[in-house]
Design a protein around this motif. Structure first.
Motif, mmCIF file in Angstrom:
data_model
loop_
_atom_site.group_PDB
_atom_site.id
_atom_site.type_symbol
_atom_site.label_atom_id
_atom_site.label_comp_id
_atom_site.label_asym_id
_atom_site.label_seq_id
_atom_site.Cartn_x
_atom_site.Cartn_y
_atom_site.Cartn_z
ATOM 1 N N THR A 1 0.832 -1.206 0.000
ATOM 2 C CA THR A 1 0.000 0.000 0.000
ATOM 3 C C THR A 1 0.868 1.258 0.000
ATOM 4 O OG1 THR A 1 -0.122 0.521 2.360
ATOM 5 C CG2 THR A 1 -1.546 -1.246 1.566
ATOM 6 N N CYS B 1 2.443 2.215 3.405
ATOM 7 C CA CYS B 1 3.510 1.417 4.025
ATOM 8 C C CYS B 1 4.813 2.192 4.187
ATOM 9 C CB CYS B 1 3.776 0.165 3.202
ATOM 10 S SG CYS B 1 2.350 -0.934 3.117
ATOM 11 N N HIS C 1 -2.019 0.767 11.215
ATOM 12 C CA HIS C 1 -1.475 0.189 9.998
ATOM 13 C C HIS C 1 -0.696 -1.088 10.286
ATOM 14 C CE1 HIS C 1 -0.158 0.233 5.819
ATOM 15 N NE2 HIS C 1 1.006 -0.200 6.300
ATOM 16 N N CYS D 1 -1.516 -4.471 8.307
ATOM 17 C CA CYS D 1 -0.643 -4.774 7.172
ATOM 18 C C CYS D 1 0.407 -5.795 7.576
ATOM 19 C CB CYS D 1 0.008 -3.474 6.689
ATOM 20 S SG CYS D 1 1.159 -3.721 5.350
ATOM 21 N N CYS E 1 4.119 -4.710 6.697
ATOM 22 C CA CYS E 1 4.789 -3.791 7.616
ATOM 23 C C CYS E 1 5.039 -4.451 8.967
ATOM 24 C CB CYS E 1 3.973 -2.519 7.796
ATOM 25 S SG CYS E 1 4.024 -1.488 6.323
HETATM 26 ZN ZN LIG Z 1 2.051 -1.598 5.137
#
Ligand SMILES: [Zn+2]
Lengths: 359, 299, 133
Positions: free
Chosen positions: A179, A182, A205, A209, A212
């Motif tokens: 994304t 990120c 996030h 994610c 990440c």
């Molecule tokens: Zn990310």
């Protein structure tokens, strides 16, 4: 995922032992939900807490909880991998993994390639200054003169460039982030820029994610983070106290602090390093350049695995002493610095994190 | 794109007119073009600067001489690929024009104008051959952006440096440490004391003590309207630190309000040597200095 | 040598030339107290100008040293505390409780003033001036 959402609502912070106890409970829930063995849970919880403490001073309050959760998950995953390999090789007499060492030359080439590509992602100016400092050994003062800037500003820029380089390097070794969010999130984590983390809601996030979450761990890896704007000294004997406070002062001067402020920082470092020698016998002190938005500062982290402090409130009262000193170590250090957090777990150890900001 | 204001019908030799086919020859050809049309392109640029009302703090003559230099530096960057000289010039220029009140957006604005003036000229020159034009612009754009960036960064940095310098100068002025006679310093504090100024003041006083080998310091706070507890604490710390260096401190001009603040934070005023007014403070200091020849003031 | 102890008339002048760790500081303390006894000094000047940090341990060590010296009949004065160090000591919350003076000369003047009458020998300050000027 739902466990993580809870954390954010609690706005978990590491402001004291209460915050840590709360977080430890949360980490335990996350781990226990995935691992059966009681010992394995204990091990992973402890390791998570240790990593959390190491990274906490670089995390925005709201990102601490999520970071704890993803670190715990990462550790659980690596535990599974290890258990899996262990099972498959259990019948063998020697561990074949050592024998099939990867082609080191190939590895080095790949790494060199990754570093080159990562460097390309820096702006020409960032790259130039970083290389002048790291490769050609130019000090911040002479660079500052040349750039018509201040040593502090150059140190802060170097710190940002290095944070960026770390992110780009890891991305280079992995794959492009899924994304657009990120890269900025990883960068804010790498730079320890709490304001930016909060703006980006880095905590959310991290939980959402996987990419990440996986990268956040090597980002805080001690070796990856080790840099010339970081002082790391193992503290065990008297003489180490002198070494770490001198190097702490040098770093503070490099970061643009006045001599008076650098002396305060050196004095605080001296006090907490002495606490390690006296009470824990062995530990480590790190001093790093800290950034928060436009502000530059110095963060000192003193960590030991000693007996811990049963009553922190009392230890912070001036005059409270257990070794015949004058009981000024902790309260005095707190006065010398701007931010001061002490987390102690009886029987496990103590971590003091303190920051002073440049005026 | 735009009305062809530029006169591109001037006589060009065949080499120049021939579209450069090899990429490595693009930039040299481009540079040659910009050198050849230096005067009219520069004038066009100046006209644009004027119509957009940039650099109004400068006279037309000044603008003329600076634009010439910027133009030449600009072309040099395109030719050599090195921004060093431009950077030096940009800093130098910034230093000259910042005191005149030229703003960041103006500096960035004029460089972007030049970028566009030159881009348009290249467009007109190569617009027959779209392929070459694309390649020319591909070579030109990144270099031009890099130039704009270099100039802007240099300007902003120079501005920050000058602002910092001015702040330092103001701070110096606001807390003068005066030596009225040998070994006696007076520190008159005037105005609102904030934490930063208080720190500055302590620093100067402590260094002043060492520099002048002062034995007695009179801190006169008649001119301080009010202090908060942080600053009050700081003053107490300054007194204690001065003592550690071997100088005794007399505080004069303590208003009832400030005295109350000090008492509130737990300062034992009897341990501080406070005297009503500056004159009395100086007399006390002289008395102390006189005594010091034969005996110590405290034991 | 990190520390030097010189005799100057009835006084001892101890100079610390470099940062000392805790163990070295305690050894210095011990050496100096021993020398007060053997030299029958009336006063000691401790020059700490070379120290860039005086933390709680060092301050305590100096304070204890001054008390031990007093028990042995000698007055103590600390000289040369740097401006930045002085401020850090105060911020740390230390009260040094020892007489301090700007430099060696002021320190010796103080010792002469507090010990005058007790002393048999000549003026250490005079001797120092004779050497210096
Ligand atoms: Zn990310």
């Amino acid at each position: 995922m739902s466990a993580g959402r809870e954390v954010i609502d609690q706005d978990a912070r590491l402001d004291g032992s209460d915050g840590l106890a709360e977080l430890t409970g949360l980490i335990r829930r996350v781990v226990a939900g995935r691992v059966d063995s009681r010992e394995a849970v204990d091990d992973i919880v402890q390791e998570t807490v240790a990593r959390l403490l190491a990274a906490s001073h670089r995390l925005d309050g709201r990102a601490v909880g999520p970071y704890a959760v993803v670190t715990a998950r990462n550790l659980v995953a690596s535990q599974w991998r290890r258990a899996d390999t262990g099972m498959r090789h259990a019948h063998r007499l020697f561990d074949p993994r050592a024998a099939v060492a990867p082609d080191e030359a190939l590895l080095e080439r790949e790494e060199a390639e990754a570093i080159r590509s990562a460097l390309d992602r820096l702006s020409p100016r960032e790259r130039e200054v970083l290389l002048a400092h790291e490769v050609h050994g130019r000090d911040t003062r002479s660079l500052a003169d040349e750039l018509h800037s201040t040593p502090g500003a150059v140190a802060a820029q170097l710190s940002r460039s290095r944070a960026k380089l770390r992110v780009e390097y890891l991305i280079e070794l992995d794959r492009e982030p899924p994304t657009g969010q990120c890269r900025p999130v990883l960068l804010s984590l790498s730079a320890g820029d709490k304001r930016r983390q909060s703006e980006l809601d880095a905590g959310y996030h991290l939980l959402d994610c996987g990419y990440c979450a996986a990268l956040s761990e090597p980002l805080f890896d001690r070796r990856a983070a080790a840099a010339p704007d970081e002082v790391r000294v193992a503290v065990e004997v008297d003489a180490d106290i002198v070494v770490v406070r001198q190097r702490g002062r040098d770093l503070a001067m490099q970061a643009g602090f006045s001599a008076a402020e650098a002396t305060m920082i050196a004095t605080a470092v001296s006090e907490i390093a002495r606490n390690i020698v006296r009470f824990a016998r062995r530990g480590e002190v790190t001093v790093t350049v800290a950034t928060d938005g436009d502000a530059t500062g110095v963060t000192v982290v003193a960590r030991d695995a000693g007996p811990g402090i049963p009553d922190i409130e009392r230890a912070l009262e001036p005059g409270f002493t257990t070794y015949g000193g004058r009981g000024l170590g902790l309260p005095g250090s707190r006065r010398l610095m701007d931010e001061f957090v002490i987390v102690s777990d009886v029987g496990r150890g103590t971590t003091v994190t303190m920051t002073k900001w440049r005026r | 794109m735009a009305e062809p204001e530029l006169d591109d019908e001037s006589e060009l030799d065949d080499v120049e007119r021939a579209a450069p086919r090899d990429d490595h020859r693009l930039l040299p050809a481009l540079v040659a073009h910009l050198r050849e049309h230096r005067t009219e392109l520069r004038e066009e640029w100046e006209r644009r600067i004027e119509t957009t009302h940039l650099l109004q703090a400068m006279t037309p003559h000044e603008v003329g001489s600076e634009t010439t230099s910027v133009y030449d530096n600009y072309v040099e960057v395109l030719e050599t690929g090195s921004v060093d000289a431009l950077q030096r010039y940009a800093r130098d220029l910034s230093e000259r024009i910042i005191p005149r009140g030229v703003e960041t957006h103006e500096v960035v604005g004029i460089v972007l104008l030049l970028r566009d003036v030159l881009a348009r000229s290249l467009f007109l020159k190569y617009h027959d051959d779209f392929d070459v034009l694309n390649r020319v612009l591909d070579a030109y754009e990144p270099a031009a952006n890099r130039i704009a960036n270099t100039v802007a960064v240099s300007f902003v940095e120079e501005r920050e440096r000058i602002i910092r310098q001015q702040q330092d100068a103001i701070r110096e002025l606001s807390t003068p440490v005066l030596q009225v006679r040998e070994r006696l310093l007076i520190l008159p504090i005037i105005g609102v004391l904030d934490s930063q100024r208080a720190t500055q003041l302590t620093d100067q006083l402590l260094r002043g003590i060492r520099l002048n080998r002062a034995r007695v310091v009179v801190i006169d706070i008649t001119g301080v309207p009010d202090i908060d507890t942080t600053v009050a604490n700081h003053i107490v710390e300054t007194v204690d630190a001065s003592r550690l260096m071997g100088a005794s401190v007399i505080i004069t001009g303590l208003s009832p309000e400030i005295a109350r603040t000090l008492v509130t934070i737990g300062v034992d005023l009897s341990k501080m040597n406070t005297i009503g007014d500056l004159q009395g403070g100086i007399e006390e200091a002289e008395r102390q200095l006189g005594f010091h020849v034969t005996r110590s003031e405290d034991s | 040598m990190f520390v030097s102890i010189l005799r100057q008339g009835d006084f001892l002048i101890a100079s610390i030339h470099t940062a000392l760790d805790d163990t070295e500081l305690l050894r210095f303390q011990e050496d100096l107290v021993t020398q007060i006894g053997t030299s029958r000094a009336q006063g000691i000047v401790i020059d700490v100008a070379a120290l860039d940090v005086l933390d709680s341990f060092a301050s305590s060590a100096l304070r204890d040293l001054a008390q031990m010296a007093r028990l042995r009949g000698a007055a103590t004065v600390i000289v040369g505390i740097q401006p930045d160090v002085a401020f850090a000591i105060v911020r740390l919350g230390m009260e040094l409780d020892i007489h301090t003076a700007l430099g060696l000369e002021e320190g010796l003047a103080y010792l002469e003033s507090v010990t005058s009458g007790n002393r048999a020998g000549g003026s250490a300050l005079g001797a120092l001036r004779g050497v210096d000027r």
